[in-house]
Design a protein around this motif. Structure first.
Motif, PDB file in Angstrom:
ATOM      1  N   LEU A   1       0.848  -1.203   0.000  1.00 28.01           N
ATOM      2  CA  LEU A   1       0.000   0.000   0.000  1.00 28.01           C
ATOM      3  C   LEU A   1       0.875   1.241   0.000  1.00 28.01           C
ATOM      4  O   LEU A   1       1.926   1.278   0.652  1.00 28.01           O
ATOM      5  CB  LEU A   1      -0.921   0.012   1.227  1.00 28.01           C
ATOM      6  N   GLY A   2       0.435   2.254  -0.745  1.00 28.26           N
ATOM      7  CA  GLY A   2       1.142   3.529  -0.766  1.00 28.26           C
ATOM      8  C   GLY A   2       0.160   4.671  -0.640  1.00 28.26           C
ATOM      9  O   GLY A   2      -1.004   4.562  -1.044  1.00 28.26           O
ATOM     10  N   ALA A   3       0.595   5.797  -0.065  1.00 32.44           N
ATOM     11  CA  ALA A   3      -0.252   6.971   0.109  1.00 32.44           C
ATOM     12  C   ALA A   3       0.569   8.233  -0.095  1.00 32.44           C
ATOM     13  O   ALA A   3       1.757   8.270   0.241  1.00 32.44           O
ATOM     14  CB  ALA A   3      -0.891   6.981   1.496  1.00 32.44           C
ATOM     15  N   ILE A   4      -0.068   9.256  -0.665  1.00 31.23           N
ATOM     16  CA  ILE A   4       0.575  10.545  -0.877  1.00 31.23           C
ATOM     17  C   ILE A   4      -0.113  11.594  -0.018  1.00 31.23           C
ATOM     18  O   ILE A   4      -1.342  11.708  -0.013  1.00 31.23           O
ATOM     19  CB  ILE A   4       0.520  10.961  -2.363  1.00 31.23           C
ATOM     20  N   TRP A   5       0.719  12.343   0.717  1.00 31.79           N
ATOM     21  CA  TRP A   5       0.246  13.399   1.602  1.00 31.79           C
ATOM     22  C   TRP A   5       0.797  14.743   1.113  1.00 31.79           C
ATOM     23  O   TRP A   5       1.971  14.829   0.746  1.00 31.79           O
ATOM     24  CB  TRP A   5       0.739  13.155   3.038  1.00 31.79           C
ATOM     25  N   VAL A   6      -0.056  15.766   1.105  1.00 32.72           N
ATOM     26  CA  VAL A   6       0.396  17.107   0.700  1.00 32.72           C
ATOM     27  C   VAL A   6      -0.041  18.122   1.756  1.00 32.72           C
ATOM     28  O   VAL A   6      -0.930  17.875   2.577  1.00 32.72           O
ATOM     29  CB  VAL A   6      -0.163  17.511  -0.684  1.00 32.72           C
ATOM     30  N   MET A   7       0.618  19.267   1.719  1.00 29.44           N
ATOM     31  CA  MET A   7       0.296  20.334   2.653  1.00 29.44           C
ATOM     32  C   MET A   7      -1.113  20.883   2.382  1.00 29.44           C
ATOM     33  O   MET A   7      -1.477  21.149   1.234  1.00 29.44           O
ATOM     34  CB  MET A   7       1.306  21.474   2.529  1.00 29.44           C
ATOM     35  N   ASP A   8      -1.882  21.019   3.449  1.00 30.56           N
ATOM     36  CA  ASP A   8      -3.199  21.647   3.352  1.00 30.56           C
ATOM     37  C   ASP A   8      -3.000  23.157   3.232  1.00 30.56           C
ATOM     38  O   ASP A   8      -2.306  23.770   4.053  1.00 30.56           O
ATOM     39  CB  ASP A   8      -4.020  21.308   4.597  1.00 30.56           C
TER      40      ASP A   8
ATOM     41  N   LYS B   1      -4.210  10.662  -2.009  1.00 30.26           N
ATOM     42  CA  LYS B   1      -4.368   9.456  -2.814  1.00 30.26           C
ATOM     43  C   LYS B   1      -3.790   8.246  -2.096  1.00 30.26           C
ATOM     44  O   LYS B   1      -2.719   8.313  -1.503  1.00 30.26           O
ATOM     45  CB  LYS B   1      -3.667   9.615  -4.170  1.00 30.26           C
ATOM     46  N   ILE B   2      -4.544   7.122  -2.158  1.00 29.96           N
ATOM     47  CA  ILE B   2      -4.073   5.837  -1.636  1.00 29.96           C
ATOM     48  C   ILE B   2      -4.211   4.803  -2.738  1.00 29.96           C
ATOM     49  O   ILE B   2      -5.203   4.807  -3.480  1.00 29.96           O
ATOM     50  CB  ILE B   2      -4.884   5.402  -0.404  1.00 29.96           C
TER      51      ILE B   2
ATOM     52  N   HIS C   1      -5.885  -7.226  -4.924  1.00 28.49           N
ATOM     53  CA  HIS C   1      -6.353  -8.439  -4.247  1.00 28.49           C
ATOM     54  C   HIS C   1      -6.410  -8.283  -2.733  1.00 28.49           C
ATOM     55  O   HIS C   1      -6.824  -9.205  -2.027  1.00 28.49           O
ATOM     56  CB  HIS C   1      -5.443  -9.620  -4.606  1.00 28.49           C
ATOM     57  N   LEU C   2      -6.013  -7.110  -2.212  1.00 25.49           N
ATOM     58  CA  LEU C   2      -6.034  -6.887  -0.768  1.00 25.49           C
ATOM     59  C   LEU C   2      -7.225  -6.021  -0.375  1.00 25.49           C
ATOM     60  O   LEU C   2      -7.557  -5.063  -1.056  1.00 25.49           O
ATOM     61  CB  LEU C   2      -4.741  -6.203  -0.309  1.00 25.49           C
ATOM     62  N   ASN C   3      -7.843  -6.368   0.737  1.00 31.69           N
ATOM     63  CA  ASN C   3      -8.906  -5.536   1.300  1.00 31.69           C
ATOM     64  C   ASN C   3      -8.318  -4.770   2.482  1.00 31.69           C
ATOM     65  O   ASN C   3      -8.154  -5.312   3.564  1.00 31.69           O
ATOM     66  CB  ASN C   3     -10.084  -6.397   1.750  1.00 31.69           C
ATOM     67  N   LEU C   4      -8.007  -3.498   2.259  1.00 28.80           N
ATOM     68  CA  LEU C   4      -7.374  -2.671   3.289  1.00 28.80           C
ATOM     69  C   LEU C   4      -8.258  -1.472   3.635  1.00 28.80           C
ATOM     70  O   LEU C   4      -7.786  -0.364   3.859  1.00 28.80           O
ATOM     71  CB  LEU C   4      -5.988  -2.205   2.806  1.00 28.80           C
TER      72      LEU C   4
ATOM     73  N   PRO D   1       4.948   3.874  19.041  1.00 33.15           N
ATOM     74  CA  PRO D   1       4.115   4.752  19.865  1.00 33.15           C
ATOM     75  C   PRO D   1       3.699   6.042  19.158  1.00 33.15           C
ATOM     76  O   PRO D   1       2.742   6.684  19.581  1.00 33.15           O
ATOM     77  CB  PRO D   1       5.002   5.052  21.081  1.00 33.15           C
ATOM     78  N   ASN D   2       4.417   6.410  18.095  1.00 33.01           N
ATOM     79  CA  ASN D   2       4.080   7.630  17.350  1.00 33.01           C
ATOM     80  C   ASN D   2       3.509   7.254  15.985  1.00 33.01           C
ATOM     81  O   ASN D   2       3.952   7.729  14.948  1.00 33.01           O
ATOM     82  CB  ASN D   2       5.317   8.517  17.185  1.00 33.01           C
ATOM     83  N   PHE D   3       2.505   6.369  16.004  1.00 34.20           N
ATOM     84  CA  PHE D   3       1.826   5.975  14.779  1.00 34.20           C
ATOM     85  C   PHE D   3       0.329   5.877  15.083  1.00 34.20           C
ATOM     86  O   PHE D   3      -0.168   4.819  15.492  1.00 34.20           O
ATOM     87  CB  PHE D   3       2.363   4.632  14.250  1.00 34.20           C
ATOM     88  N   PRO D   4      -0.421   6.972  14.899  1.00 35.53           N
ATOM     89  CA  PRO D   4      -1.839   7.013  15.290  1.00 35.53           C
ATOM     90  C   PRO D   4      -2.732   5.991  14.585  1.00 35.53           C
ATOM     91  O   PRO D   4      -3.815   5.684  15.082  1.00 35.53           O
ATOM     92  CB  PRO D   4      -2.250   8.444  14.939  1.00 35.53           C
ATOM     93  N   ARG D   5      -2.313   5.474  13.450  1.00 34.81           N
ATOM     94  CA  ARG D   5      -3.133   4.498  12.720  1.00 34.81           C
ATOM     95  C   ARG D   5      -2.752   3.059  13.062  1.00 34.81           C
ATOM     96  O   ARG D   5      -3.068   2.125  12.302  1.00 34.81           O
ATOM     97  CB  ARG D   5      -2.994   4.738  11.210  1.00 34.81           C
ATOM     98  N   ALA D   6      -2.113   2.846  14.201  1.00 36.70           N
ATOM     99  CA  ALA D   6      -1.609   1.519  14.561  1.00 36.70           C
ATOM    100  C   ALA D   6      -2.726   0.476  14.636  1.00 36.70           C
ATOM    101  O   ALA D   6      -2.552  -0.658  14.193  1.00 36.70           O
ATOM    102  CB  ALA D   6      -0.856   1.582  15.880  1.00 36.70           C
ATOM    103  N   SER D   7      -3.874   0.836  15.206  1.00 36.98           N
ATOM    104  CA  SER D   7      -4.955  -0.139  15.345  1.00 36.98           C
ATOM    105  C   SER D   7      -5.496  -0.558  13.983  1.00 36.98           C
ATOM    106  O   SER D   7      -5.791  -1.735  13.759  1.00 36.98           O
ATOM    107  CB  SER D   7      -6.080   0.431  16.204  1.00 36.98           C
ATOM    108  N   ALA D   8      -5.609   0.394  13.060  1.00 35.71           N
ATOM    109  CA  ALA D   8      -6.071   0.065  11.705  1.00 35.71           C
ATOM    110  C   ALA D   8      -5.038  -0.800  10.992  1.00 35.71           C
ATOM    111  O   ALA D   8      -5.387  -1.744  10.272  1.00 35.71           O
ATOM    112  CB  ALA D   8      -6.341   1.339  10.912  1.00 35.71           C
ATOM    113  N   ALA D   9      -3.743  -0.490  11.194  1.00 34.85           N
ATOM    114  CA  ALA D   9      -2.683  -1.294  10.577  1.00 34.85           C
ATOM    115  C   ALA D   9      -2.713  -2.721  11.115  1.00 34.85           C
ATOM    116  O   ALA D   9      -2.560  -3.691  10.358  1.00 34.85           O
ATOM    117  CB  ALA D   9      -1.327  -0.652  10.842  1.00 34.85           C
TER     118      ALA D   9
END
Length: 336
Positions: free
Chosen positions: A202-209, A219-220, A225-228, A266-274
């Motif tokens: 999986l890849g994601a692009i982040w830009v400045m708001d 964009k993600i 074949h993966l359900n993420l 500890p500094n990964f807020p999306r840990a539970s989703a991951a």
């Protein structure tokens, strides 16, 4: 045996297709009964069997299965010792080799002599090929040297494969940036090219708001074949301030960053989703124009993988290339 392995490596497109053929070639040439390919399972921190020969052999299955009574780790057992010392190991009779937790299984299966070949790359063991015979066998130093050469030869193949994949990534990205009119058009193609060429999930692009100083996901992309869905939704809903999460820490440092296991970070807020989606290793790099970060691109893999400094260095360069593309297309758009 050496000629057979060389022929396999000459024709195989990728090492994963070559390994079972190599196991078969060595077993057939030496008339040994069992061949097992071991690779590191970083989630279990133990060796895991990735291929066996013959595929339906009860001897191979018993010696390679994940039995609760034993676990092969570096330094443990025949394969573990070869993994640890990065040299071939030969034992006359595994049934009398108490350092291997499978010695009773070997006795029950009628297996005796064994040898293991490490496959090393850049000083690190990448895999071990392990073989067993139904007869006790004294060490053959000439054969052992040839086996060492075969391990080196396989390592060279893997190194070439890595370089080819990374060159293909550079080539694909150059084409994407040359043929795209702006980042919105290029973004999914950038993510797909990197995931496909390098095998990330999986890849994601982040830009400045533009309205506030945070990073926002635009964009993600992930393997079809993966359900993420859980991780995708979490990424689309969250924003990152400077220094927060993987994108935020890359924004703050201006340098690529690697997390061996995001679930435990500890500094990964999306840990539970991951954790829910089985994602573990992650890395990210900045999109830069000069000293300024324009955004961050991150990637994730379901396996736990050690940091790859060469990969991070490559993506530092790619981040500059994408930054130049954004500046160029923005300038062209403003003029028009």
């Amino acid at each position: 045996m050496h000629e057979a392995v060389s022929a396999i490596l000459t024709t195989a497109p990728v090492i994963t297709e070559a390994y079972p053929q190599i196991l078969q070639a060595i077993c057939d040439t030496l008339q040994w009964n069992v061949g097992i390919l071991w690779r590191m399972d970083y989630q279990r921190q133990a060796l895991g069997a990735a291929a066996i020969w013959p595929p339906y052999s009860s001897q191979a299955q018993w010696m390679s299965s994940q039995n609760p009574a034993w676990t092969l780790k570096p330094e443990v057992g025949l394969a573990g010792e070869a993994w640890d010392i990065r040299k071939p190991v030969w034992i006359k009779d595994v049934a009398e080799y108490s350092k291997d937790p499978r010695h009773q299984i070997a006795l029950d299966m009628g297996l005796h002599a064994g040898f293991a070949i490490p496959v090393c790359l850049s000083g690190n063991t990448r895999a071990v090929l392990e073989f067993f015979s139904t007869f006790p066998e004294e060490v053959d130093e000439t054969l052992l040297q040839m086996l060492s050469n075969i391990g080196f030869q396989i390592g060279q193949f893997i190194e070439r494969e890595h370089k080819e994949r990374r060159l293909a990534t550079h080539h694909s990205l150059t084409n994407v940036l040359a043929e795209s009119s702006d980042l919105n058009q290029a973004a999914p193609l950038i993510l797909e090219a990197i995931c496909d060429n390098l095998g990330w999930d999986l890849g994601a692009i982040w830009v400045m708001d533009s309205a506030e100083p945070v990073l926002r996901c635009i964009k993600i992309w992930h393997s079809p074949h993966l359900n993420l869905e859980a991780f995708r939704d979490a990424s689309q809903k969250i924003t990152f301030a400077r220094g927060v999460g993987l994108p935020g820490r890359v924004w703050k440092s201006g340098e690529p960053s690697w997390i061996t296991d995001v679930v435990a970070d500890p500094n990964f807020p999306r840990a539970s989703a991951a954790a829910k989606e089985g994602l573990h290793t992650g890395f990210a790099f900045p999109i830069k124009s000069g000293p300024d970060a324009l955004g961050v691109i991150e990637f994730f893999h379901r396996d736990i993988q050690k940091p790859d400094k060469e990969l991070l260095s490559m993506f530092a360069s790619i981040g500059l290339q994408i930054g130049q593309f954004i500046q160029r297309t923005s300038l062209s758009s403003s003029r028009s």
